[in-house]
Design a protein around this motif. Sequence first.
Motif, PDB file in Angstrom:
ATOM      1  N   GLY A  97      27.506  33.280  54.856  1.00 14.61           N
ATOM      2  CA  GLY A  97      28.603  32.508  54.275  1.00 14.61           C
ATOM      3  C   GLY A  97      28.161  31.502  53.226  1.00 14.61           C
ATOM      4  O   GLY A  97      28.995  30.760  52.695  1.00 14.61           O
ATOM      5  N   ILE A  98      26.889  31.477  52.913  1.00 11.59           N
ATOM      6  CA  ILE A  98      26.360  30.538  51.920  1.00 11.59           C
ATOM      7  C   ILE A  98      25.768  31.278  50.723  1.00 11.59           C
ATOM      8  O   ILE A  98      26.029  30.937  49.567  1.00 11.59           O
ATOM      9  CB  ILE A  98      25.284  29.626  52.545  1.00 11.59           C
ATOM     10  N   HIS A  99      24.969  32.304  51.005  1.00  7.53           N
ATOM     11  CA  HIS A  99      24.332  33.084  49.937  1.00  7.53           C
ATOM     12  C   HIS A  99      25.133  34.372  49.750  1.00  7.53           C
ATOM     13  O   HIS A  99      25.249  35.177  50.676  1.00  7.53           O
ATOM     14  CB  HIS A  99      22.880  33.377  50.297  1.00  7.53           C
ATOM     15  N   TRP A 100      25.651  34.558  48.537  1.00  8.97           N
ATOM     16  CA  TRP A 100      26.644  35.616  48.300  1.00  8.97           C
ATOM     17  C   TRP A 100      26.124  36.717  47.389  1.00  8.97           C
ATOM     18  O   TRP A 100      25.400  36.452  46.414  1.00  8.97           O
ATOM     19  CB  TRP A 100      27.912  35.015  47.698  1.00  8.97           C
ATOM     20  N   GLU A 101      26.513  37.933  47.705  1.00  9.65           N
ATOM     21  CA  GLU A 101      26.232  39.097  46.873  1.00  9.65           C
ATOM     22  C   GLU A 101      27.540  39.543  46.219  1.00  9.65           C
ATOM     23  O   GLU A 101      28.453  40.008  46.887  1.00  9.65           O
ATOM     24  CB  GLU A 101      25.675  40.242  47.718  1.00  9.65           C
ATOM     25  N   ARG A 102      27.623  39.385  44.913  1.00 12.71           N
ATOM     26  CA  ARG A 102      28.836  39.760  44.184  1.00 12.71           C
ATOM     27  C   ARG A 102      28.870  41.272  43.982  1.00 12.71           C
ATOM     28  O   ARG A 102      27.850  41.894  43.727  1.00 12.71           O
ATOM     29  CB  ARG A 102      28.882  39.079  42.822  1.00 12.71           C
ATOM     30  N   HIS A 103      30.076  41.821  44.042  1.00 11.23           N
ATOM     31  CA  HIS A 103      30.231  43.254  43.789  1.00 11.23           C
ATOM     32  C   HIS A 103      30.437  43.552  42.303  1.00 11.23           C
ATOM     33  O   HIS A 103      30.350  44.710  41.893  1.00 11.23           O
ATOM     34  CB  HIS A 103      31.383  43.801  44.623  1.00 11.23           C
ATOM     35  N   ASN A 104      30.739  42.520  41.518  1.00 14.86           N
ATOM     36  CA  ASN A 104      30.766  42.608  40.055  1.00 14.86           C
ATOM     37  C   ASN A 104      31.676  43.716  39.515  1.00 14.86           C
ATOM     38  O   ASN A 104      31.299  44.438  38.593  1.00 14.86           O
ATOM     39  CB  ASN A 104      29.343  42.783  39.504  1.00 14.86           C
ATOM     40  N   ARG A 105      32.842  43.842  40.077  1.00 19.14           N
ATOM     41  CA  ARG A 105      33.839  44.747  39.501  1.00 19.14           C
ATOM     42  C   ARG A 105      35.230  44.326  39.941  1.00 19.14           C
ATOM     43  O   ARG A 105      35.416  43.740  41.012  1.00 19.14           O
ATOM     44  CB  ARG A 105      33.583  46.197  39.917  1.00 19.14           C
ATOM     45  N   ASP A 106      36.201  44.621  39.090  1.00 19.09           N
ATOM     46  CA  ASP A 106      37.588  44.339  39.419  1.00 19.09           C
ATOM     47  C   ASP A 106      38.043  45.302  40.513  1.00 19.09           C
ATOM     48  O   ASP A 106      37.766  46.506  40.451  1.00 19.09           O
ATOM     49  CB  ASP A 106      38.478  44.494  38.188  1.00 19.09           C
ATOM     50  N   LEU A 107      38.752  44.777  41.517  1.00 17.29           N
ATOM     51  CA  LEU A 107      39.147  45.607  42.655  1.00 17.29           C
ATOM     52  C   LEU A 107      40.517  46.251  42.488  1.00 17.29           C
ATOM     53  O   LEU A 107      40.762  47.331  43.023  1.00 17.29           O
ATOM     54  CB  LEU A 107      39.160  44.763  43.941  1.00 17.29           C
ATOM     55  N   ILE A 108      41.419  45.588  41.766  1.00 18.38           N
ATOM     56  CA  ILE A 108      42.804  46.046  41.671  1.00 18.38           C
ATOM     57  C   ILE A 108      43.119  46.416  40.230  1.00 18.38           C
ATOM     58  O   ILE A 108      42.961  45.598  39.322  1.00 18.38           O
ATOM     59  CB  ILE A 108      43.772  44.951  42.159  1.00 18.38           C
ATOM     60  N   GLU A 109      43.580  47.624  40.020  1.00 15.92           N
ATOM     61  CA  GLU A 109      43.935  48.058  38.671  1.00 15.92           C
ATOM     62  C   GLU A 109      45.149  47.289  38.172  1.00 15.92           C
ATOM     63  O   GLU A 109      46.019  46.890  38.950  1.00 15.92           O
ATOM     64  CB  GLU A 109      44.228  49.561  38.658  1.00 15.92           C
ATOM     65  N   SER A 110      45.208  47.075  36.868  1.00 11.53           N
ATOM     66  CA  SER A 110      46.359  46.398  36.265  1.00 11.53           C
ATOM     67  C   SER A 110      47.528  47.358  36.174  1.00 11.53           C
ATOM     68  O   SER A 110      47.349  48.564  36.004  1.00 11.53           O
ATOM     69  CB  SER A 110      45.994  45.872  34.871  1.00 11.53           C
ATOM     70  N   ARG A 111      48.732  46.825  36.277  1.00 11.13           N
ATOM     71  CA  ARG A 111      49.906  47.675  36.282  1.00 11.13           C
ATOM     72  C   ARG A 111      50.888  47.317  35.175  1.00 11.13           C
ATOM     73  O   ARG A 111      51.321  48.165  34.412  1.00 11.13           O
ATOM     74  CB  ARG A 111      50.613  47.605  37.638  1.00 11.13           C
ATOM     75  N   ILE A 112      51.256  46.039  35.052  1.00  6.74           N
ATOM     76  CA  ILE A 112      52.316  45.692  34.113  1.00  6.74           C
ATOM     77  C   ILE A 112      51.817  45.574  32.677  1.00  6.74           C
ATOM     78  O   ILE A 112      52.577  45.767  31.736  1.00  6.74           O
ATOM     79  CB  ILE A 112      53.032  44.391  34.529  1.00  6.74           C
ATOM     80  N   GLU A 113      50.528  45.265  32.508  1.00  3.72           N
ATOM     81  CA  GLU A 113      49.909  45.195  31.182  1.00  3.72           C
ATOM     82  C   GLU A 113      48.408  45.057  31.379  1.00  3.72           C
ATOM     83  O   GLU A 113      47.934  44.692  32.455  1.00  3.72           O
ATOM     84  CB  GLU A 113      50.463  44.025  30.363  1.00  3.72           C
ATOM     85  N   GLU A 114      47.645  45.342  30.349  1.00  2.00           N
ATOM     86  CA  GLU A 114      46.185  45.243  30.441  1.00  2.00           C
ATOM     87  C   GLU A 114      45.736  43.837  30.786  1.00  2.00           C
ATOM     88  O   GLU A 114      44.780  43.633  31.546  1.00  2.00           O
ATOM     89  CB  GLU A 114      45.547  45.688  29.127  1.00  2.00           C
ATOM     90  N   ASP A 115      46.421  42.842  30.228  1.00  5.63           N
ATOM     91  CA  ASP A 115      46.062  41.447  30.461  1.00  5.63           C
ATOM     92  C   ASP A 115      46.812  40.837  31.640  1.00  5.63           C
ATOM     93  O   ASP A 115      46.959  39.608  31.722  1.00  5.63           O
ATOM     94  CB  ASP A 115      46.312  40.620  29.191  1.00  5.63           C
ATOM     95  N   GLU A 116      47.286  41.651  32.543  1.00  2.00           N
ATOM     96  CA  GLU A 116      47.897  41.151  33.771  1.00  2.00           C
ATOM     97  C   GLU A 116      46.931  40.208  34.482  1.00  2.00           C
ATOM     98  O   GLU A 116      45.742  40.509  34.621  1.00  2.00           O
ATOM     99  CB  GLU A 116      48.226  42.332  34.681  1.00  2.00           C
ATOM    100  N   ALA A 117      47.444  39.063  34.944  1.00  2.00           N
ATOM    101  CA  ALA A 117      46.636  38.128  35.725  1.00  2.00           C
ATOM    102  C   ALA A 117      46.964  38.319  37.199  1.00  2.00           C
ATOM    103  O   ALA A 117      48.130  38.416  37.583  1.00  2.00           O
ATOM    104  CB  ALA A 117      46.911  36.697  35.298  1.00  2.00           C
ATOM    105  N   GLN A 118      45.922  38.382  38.028  1.00  5.37           N
ATOM    106  CA  GLN A 118      46.075  38.622  39.467  1.00  5.37           C
ATOM    107  C   GLN A 118      45.484  37.443  40.238  1.00  5.37           C
ATOM    108  O   GLN A 118      44.502  36.839  39.808  1.00  5.37           O
ATOM    109  CB  GLN A 118      45.347  39.903  39.862  1.00  5.37           C
ATOM    110  N   ALA A 119      46.079  37.124  41.389  1.00  3.70           N
ATOM    111  CA  ALA A 119      45.603  35.972  42.151  1.00  3.70           C
ATOM    112  C   ALA A 119      45.887  36.150  43.635  1.00  3.70           C
ATOM    113  O   ALA A 119      46.605  37.063  44.046  1.00  3.70           O
ATOM    114  CB  ALA A 119      46.261  34.691  41.642  1.00  3.70           C
ATOM    115  N   SER A 120      45.320  35.278  44.445  1.00  2.00           N
ATOM    116  CA  SER A 120      45.580  35.156  45.874  1.00  2.00           C
ATOM    117  C   SER A 120      45.397  36.458  46.649  1.00  2.00           C
ATOM    118  O   SER A 120      46.311  36.928  47.327  1.00  2.00           O
ATOM    119  CB  SER A 120      47.006  34.625  46.096  1.00  2.00           C
TER     120      SER A 120
END
Length: 320
Positions: free
Chosen positions: A198-221
């Motif tokens: 929970g302190i030292h993290w390994e990033r997966h370095n890729r977006d998990l969710i494809e965009s749907r409404i536009e390429e610049d869709e912002a995703q959160a939470s």
Amino acid sequence: MFTWKKLGKVFTPCGGTERPWLKEFAQAPSSLLFDDFVRIYFSCRPPADENGQYASRSAYVDLDRADLFKVKHVAKQPVLELGGPGEFDEFGTYPISVIRDAEVFRAYYAGWTRCESVPFNVAIGVAESDDGGETFRKLGRGPVLGFSPDEPFVISGPKIRHFEGRWHLWYIAGRKWKVVDGRPEPVYKIRMATSADGIHWERHNRDLIESRIEEDEAQASPDVFHANGTYHMFFCYRYSSHYRSHKHGYRIGYASSTNLTDWTRDDTKAGITVSEEGWDSEMVSYPHVFEVDGRIYMAYLGNQVGREGFGLAALDGDLK
């Protein structure tokens, strides 16, 4: 398609003279269960300063476990101190996600700093509590997950979970700043990191969710809940411009996975959207799914991203 029955707004921020730092907003709800109450952590704001600038704080409200619309207690002070001059969390702690690991209460939060060419930048910090989750002590003055060559800004929206013997942190990472009507607006996507401690993290370095409404869709939470052999992610998304409105404002989406890394998006299954009128008629956002005594609930924000507080919905049926 899931069916969520809206139960109404649970908590309206109004700190009064006793809590001037809790004047408005109750953003990004996150739950923690106790024997006779459910603690909902959220982020709020005091009045703006003389320059119109806000500084977000984090707090909690305790709801009666037998009646989630009965408020038992509201935090008397913010659960986290702001950072000192030049530190990454000098101007805000929003949002916050708390987990209990045996006797340890740990909080992951987004720390805000102000910038000149763009309004802000954000990184993720970590803190622990020794008083049962009422206040938290930061484990250092810097972030636990900061900027990297692949994630250069706006590292925010932490949601902490413990699955399959490892810590999982879902968060958002900035992809670009987009100037709209002379104002820089951030575009961010959902990402994940894993850890043994929970302190030292390994990033997966890729977006998990494809965009749907536009390429610049912002995703959160990105909130992940495990049920019936499937990992269910409820999240929110918006257009990159003019999103402070009904037409382009936040909506709640859904994705599923069997391995925590590969996700299939299907927003038609989300089962919740804006109301025809009232406090959540313009937007719904920042979903958090949790279970209390066999019933599954979703806490979420309404208009102006939680300026008027957060509400609850109850799932009709099961998550399958």
